[in-house]
Structure formats: structure tokens, C-alpha cells
Write a protein that holds these residues in place. Structure first.
Motif, mmCIF file in Angstrom:
data_model
loop_
_atom_site.group_PDB
_atom_site.id
_atom_site.type_symbol
_atom_site.label_atom_id
_atom_site.label_comp_id
_atom_site.label_asym_id
_atom_site.label_seq_id
_atom_site.Cartn_x
_atom_site.Cartn_y
_atom_site.Cartn_z
ATOM 1 N N TRP A 1 0.822 -1.209 0.000
ATOM 2 C CA TRP A 1 0.000 0.000 0.000
ATOM 3 C C TRP A 1 0.856 1.260 0.000
ATOM 4 O O TRP A 1 0.455 2.288 -0.549
ATOM 5 C CB TRP A 1 -0.914 -0.023 1.225
ATOM 6 C CG TRP A 1 -1.839 1.140 1.307
ATOM 7 C CD1 TRP A 1 -3.024 1.274 0.671
ATOM 8 C CD2 TRP A 1 -1.645 2.328 2.066
ATOM 9 N NE1 TRP A 1 -3.596 2.482 0.992
ATOM 10 C CE2 TRP A 1 -2.763 3.151 1.852
ATOM 11 C CE3 TRP A 1 -0.641 2.779 2.908
ATOM 12 C CZ2 TRP A 1 -2.907 4.395 2.447
ATOM 13 C CZ3 TRP A 1 -0.791 4.017 3.504
ATOM 14 C CH2 TRP A 1 -1.900 4.805 3.267
ATOM 15 N N HIS B 1 -1.520 2.285 -3.631
ATOM 16 C CA HIS B 1 -2.687 2.222 -2.757
ATOM 17 C C HIS B 1 -3.741 1.234 -3.254
ATOM 18 O O HIS B 1 -4.295 0.461 -2.469
ATOM 19 C CB HIS B 1 -3.331 3.594 -2.602
ATOM 20 C CG HIS B 1 -2.457 4.574 -1.891
ATOM 21 N ND1 HIS B 1 -1.886 4.324 -0.675
ATOM 22 C CD2 HIS B 1 -2.051 5.819 -2.236
ATOM 23 C CE1 HIS B 1 -1.184 5.361 -0.284
ATOM 24 N NE2 HIS B 1 -1.258 6.296 -1.230
ATOM 25 N N ARG C 1 -4.855 -2.215 -1.248
ATOM 26 C CA ARG C 1 -6.233 -2.420 -0.792
ATOM 27 C C ARG C 1 -6.810 -3.726 -1.319
ATOM 28 O O ARG C 1 -7.542 -4.428 -0.626
ATOM 29 C CB ARG C 1 -7.116 -1.267 -1.248
ATOM 30 C CG ARG C 1 -6.948 -0.041 -0.431
ATOM 31 C CD ARG C 1 -8.018 0.989 -0.770
ATOM 32 N NE ARG C 1 -7.663 2.258 -0.192
ATOM 33 C CZ ARG C 1 -7.431 3.361 -0.877
ATOM 34 N NH1 ARG C 1 -7.544 3.364 -2.183
ATOM 35 N NH2 ARG C 1 -7.098 4.473 -0.262
#
Length: 73
Positions: free
Chosen positions: A45, A49, A53
Motif C-alpha cells: 500500500w 494504494h 487495498r
């Protein structure tokens, strides 16, 4: 360490309309997978990102439903 049992009632997949083994094994598989996926996803992450996730969500989105649905009881 206490034991836990997951029960899912109201299903039409078996005559008793309740499931115990599938959801319980799904919960165990979720916990085992989460122990691996969440730290790995947290590290990834930092750089990406969206990918982090996805990795952290894999136990809930993929593992639990597949394991839970493989046993009709």
C-alpha cells in the motif's frame, strides 16, 4: 483459547436450512489468510494504494465466500 462456531440460517441449500461447517471453515480460512495478506498489503500500500487495498481485501472478498460456499452443511 475459546472455540467459535459460525451459523448461517435461512439458506435453501440443505433440508435443515442452516449451515455450520461451511461458514466456520470459511472464518478459519479468512483468519489464516488475513494473517498473511494484511501485512503484505500494508507494505505494498505504501507504493500502490489500489493494489494494497486489493490484497488486504482478498480474505473477505475471495477466500471466505469460496470456502464457505464449498460445503452445503
Amino acid at each position: 483459547m475459546g472455540s467459535f462456531v459460525c451459523v448461517e440460517c435461512g439458506t435453501r441449500r440443505n433440508p435443515c436450512r442452516c449451515r455450520v461447517f461451511g461458514p466456520t471453515l470459511g472464518c478459519v480460512a479468512f483468519l489464516v489468510t488475513a494473517v498473511v495478506c494484511w501485512p503484505v498489503g500494508a507494505v505494498i500500500w505504501i507504493c500502490s494504494h489500489a493494489k494494497g487495498r486489493r490484497i488486504m481485501g482478498k480474505p473477505a472478498a475471495v477466500v471466505y465466500p469460496k470456502v464457505s460456499n464449498c460445503l452445503p452443511i
